[in-house]
Design a protein around this motif. Structure first.
Motif, PDB file in Angstrom:
ATOM      1  N   SER A  14       0.782  -1.367  -0.150  1.00  0.00           N
ATOM      2  CA  SER A  14       0.069   0.030   0.133  1.00  0.00           C
ATOM      3  C   SER A  14       1.070   1.432   0.063  1.00  0.00           C
ATOM      4  O   SER A  14       0.205   2.391  -0.227  1.00  0.00           O
ATOM      5  CB  SER A  14      -1.030  -0.054   1.146  1.00  0.00           C
ATOM      6  N   GLY A  15       2.224   1.060   0.227  1.00  0.00           N
ATOM      7  CA  GLY A  15       2.936   2.404   0.435  1.00  0.00           C
ATOM      8  C   GLY A  15       4.283   1.995   0.484  1.00  0.00           C
ATOM      9  O   GLY A  15       4.764   0.883   0.997  1.00  0.00           O
ATOM     10  N   GLU A  16       5.189   3.042   0.356  1.00  0.00           N
ATOM     11  CA  GLU A  16       6.712   2.773   0.359  1.00  0.00           C
ATOM     12  C   GLU A  16       7.330   4.079   1.088  1.00  0.00           C
ATOM     13  O   GLU A  16       6.894   5.106   0.738  1.00  0.00           O
ATOM     14  CB  GLU A  16       7.420   2.400  -0.788  1.00  0.00           C
ATOM     15  N   GLY A  17       8.350   3.908   1.874  1.00  0.00           N
ATOM     16  CA  GLY A  17       8.693   5.076   2.718  1.00  0.00           C
ATOM     17  C   GLY A  17      10.243   4.775   2.887  1.00  0.00           C
ATOM     18  O   GLY A  17      10.720   3.737   2.340  1.00  0.00           O
ATOM     19  N   SER A  22       4.730  -0.595   3.633  1.00  0.00           N
ATOM     20  CA  SER A  22       3.535  -0.864   4.170  1.00  0.00           C
ATOM     21  C   SER A  22       2.495  -1.895   3.451  1.00  0.00           C
ATOM     22  O   SER A  22       2.612  -1.750   2.258  1.00  0.00           O
ATOM     23  CB  SER A  22       2.646   0.244   4.748  1.00  0.00           C
ATOM     24  N   TYR A  23       1.897  -2.658   3.962  1.00  0.00           N
ATOM     25  CA  TYR A  23       0.882  -3.680   3.155  1.00  0.00           C
ATOM     26  C   TYR A  23      -0.479  -3.757   3.847  1.00  0.00           C
ATOM     27  O   TYR A  23      -0.569  -3.711   4.976  1.00  0.00           O
ATOM     28  CB  TYR A  23       1.487  -4.920   3.145  1.00  0.00           C
ATOM     29  N   PHE A  24      -1.694  -3.960   2.973  1.00  0.00           N
ATOM     30  CA  PHE A  24      -2.988  -4.259   3.487  1.00  0.00           C
ATOM     31  C   PHE A  24      -3.106  -5.587   3.374  1.00  0.00           C
ATOM     32  O   PHE A  24      -2.563  -6.408   2.728  1.00  0.00           O
ATOM     33  CB  PHE A  24      -3.980  -3.507   2.823  1.00  0.00           C
ATOM     34  N   HIS A  25      -3.717  -6.096   4.426  1.00  0.00           N
ATOM     35  CA  HIS A  25      -4.187  -7.527   4.259  1.00  0.00           C
ATOM     36  C   HIS A  25      -5.335  -7.824   3.378  1.00  0.00           C
ATOM     37  O   HIS A  25      -6.278  -6.889   3.195  1.00  0.00           O
ATOM     38  CB  HIS A  25      -4.522  -8.383   5.646  1.00  0.00           C
ATOM     39  N   LEU A  33       0.455  -4.310   7.655  1.00  0.00           N
ATOM     40  CA  LEU A  33       1.640  -4.727   8.082  1.00  0.00           C
ATOM     41  C   LEU A  33       2.653  -3.693   7.538  1.00  0.00           C
ATOM     42  O   LEU A  33       2.830  -3.112   6.266  1.00  0.00           O
ATOM     43  CB  LEU A  33       1.949  -5.934   7.028  1.00  0.00           C
ATOM     44  N   LYS A  34       3.891  -3.147   8.338  1.00  0.00           N
ATOM     45  CA  LYS A  34       4.826  -2.574   8.050  1.00  0.00           C
ATOM     46  C   LYS A  34       6.306  -3.652   8.020  1.00  0.00           C
ATOM     47  O   LYS A  34       6.474  -4.074   9.071  1.00  0.00           O
ATOM     48  CB  LYS A  34       4.934  -1.593   8.986  1.00  0.00           C
TER      49      LYS A  34
END
Length: 275
Positions: A14-17, A22-25, A33-34
């Protein structure tokens, strides 16, 4: 601390930093999830999970942390309560500059709550010790810069206040009328000035291109954020210029965190390392 092995196929990114992804289940909408980069990710994940758990327990607004996990391929992370439909304070300011005063005041309220908490004895290091440890394990500073940092750390007042460690408007999110701190990997204790220096750094001193790319804000919007933040945090009579003079050494000290994470000196910021 038990570690759960997960199947990353059950998640969608879902995103990247700078510090991970980060991830959604896919089937549980309440799970986030990070996942940290490979290498020392297990130590980073354990540290942030512990910090988030204690912060949550003592009443600091932050998403409820859950499990320490691994993808089975050398990467570790944390599963959190997912804050759905969230938006960062900085993105909200960037998308609606007219709201910057309200959002800065809300962020200041969050910071006042954070800085009203006392870290339980023996749970986390002093921010001064964290900074000195960085200096003891880096060679990117000249002897003069190293001495300057150490003198400012020694001169800083002591306190047992909770310190976020990376207190900036990208690490505060809002959803459903509630606000939360995220990314507590450098959580510690010390004087609030150490935290407020980062607010100043990102509001007034950050690279304009970085500010636009990472924080979605124009420099003028960020500077206005600082003005409103000072009035809300310190009181309506506070002068933002006077507060800036007090906090500028602490903004410079944040270079220790920024350059530790980047792995190299960023010369464009080193004008701050002076009296």
């Amino acid at each position: 601390m038990n570690t759960i092995t997960i199947d990353l196929n059950d998640y969608v990114r879902s995103g990247e930093g700078f510090n991970g992804e980060s991830y959604f289940h896919k089937s549980d909408p309440n799970l986030l999830l990070k996942l940290f980069p490979a290498g020392k990710s297990v130590e980073i994940a354990k540290k942030e999970l512990e910090a988030g758990s204690i912060a949550y327990e003592i009443g600091i607004p932050t998403p409820k942390p859950g499990d320490l996990v691994t993808d089975g391929n050398g990467r570790y992370g944390i599963r959190f309560q997912r804050i759905r439909d969230k938006v960062s304070i900085c993105r909200a300011c960037g998308e609606n500059p007219a709201s910057v005063g309200v959002l800065a005041s809300r962020f200041a309220d969050m910071c006042r709550i954070l800085h009203s908490k006392v870290v339980p004895a023996g749970t986390f290091p002093c921010v001064k010790d964290q900074y000195l440890d960085i200096l003891d394990h880096t060679d990117i500073y000249t002897p003069e810069e190293d001495a300057w940092f150490r003198s400012k750390i020694a001169a800083a007042p002591d306190a047992t206040t909770a310190i976020h460690g990376d207190l900036q408007f990208g690490n505060a999110i809002s959803a459903g009328g509630k606000d939360y701190f995220i990314d507590l990997g450098d959580f510690s204790y010390g004087h609030p000035y150490f935290d407020l220096g980062m607010v100043l750094f990102t509001s007034k001193y950050d690279n304009p291109d970085f500010l636009r790319e990472v924080f979605h804000m124009e420099p003028a919007t960020a500077a206005e954020f600082w003005h409103h933040f000072v009035k809300a945090y310190f009181g309506p009579e506070a002068d933002p210029d006077d507060i800036e003079k007090i906090l500028r050494p602490y903004a410079a000290l944040k270079l220790l965190i920024i350059e530790r994470d980047s792995g190299a000196a960023i010369p464009g910021y080193h004008w701050l390392i002076k009296d």
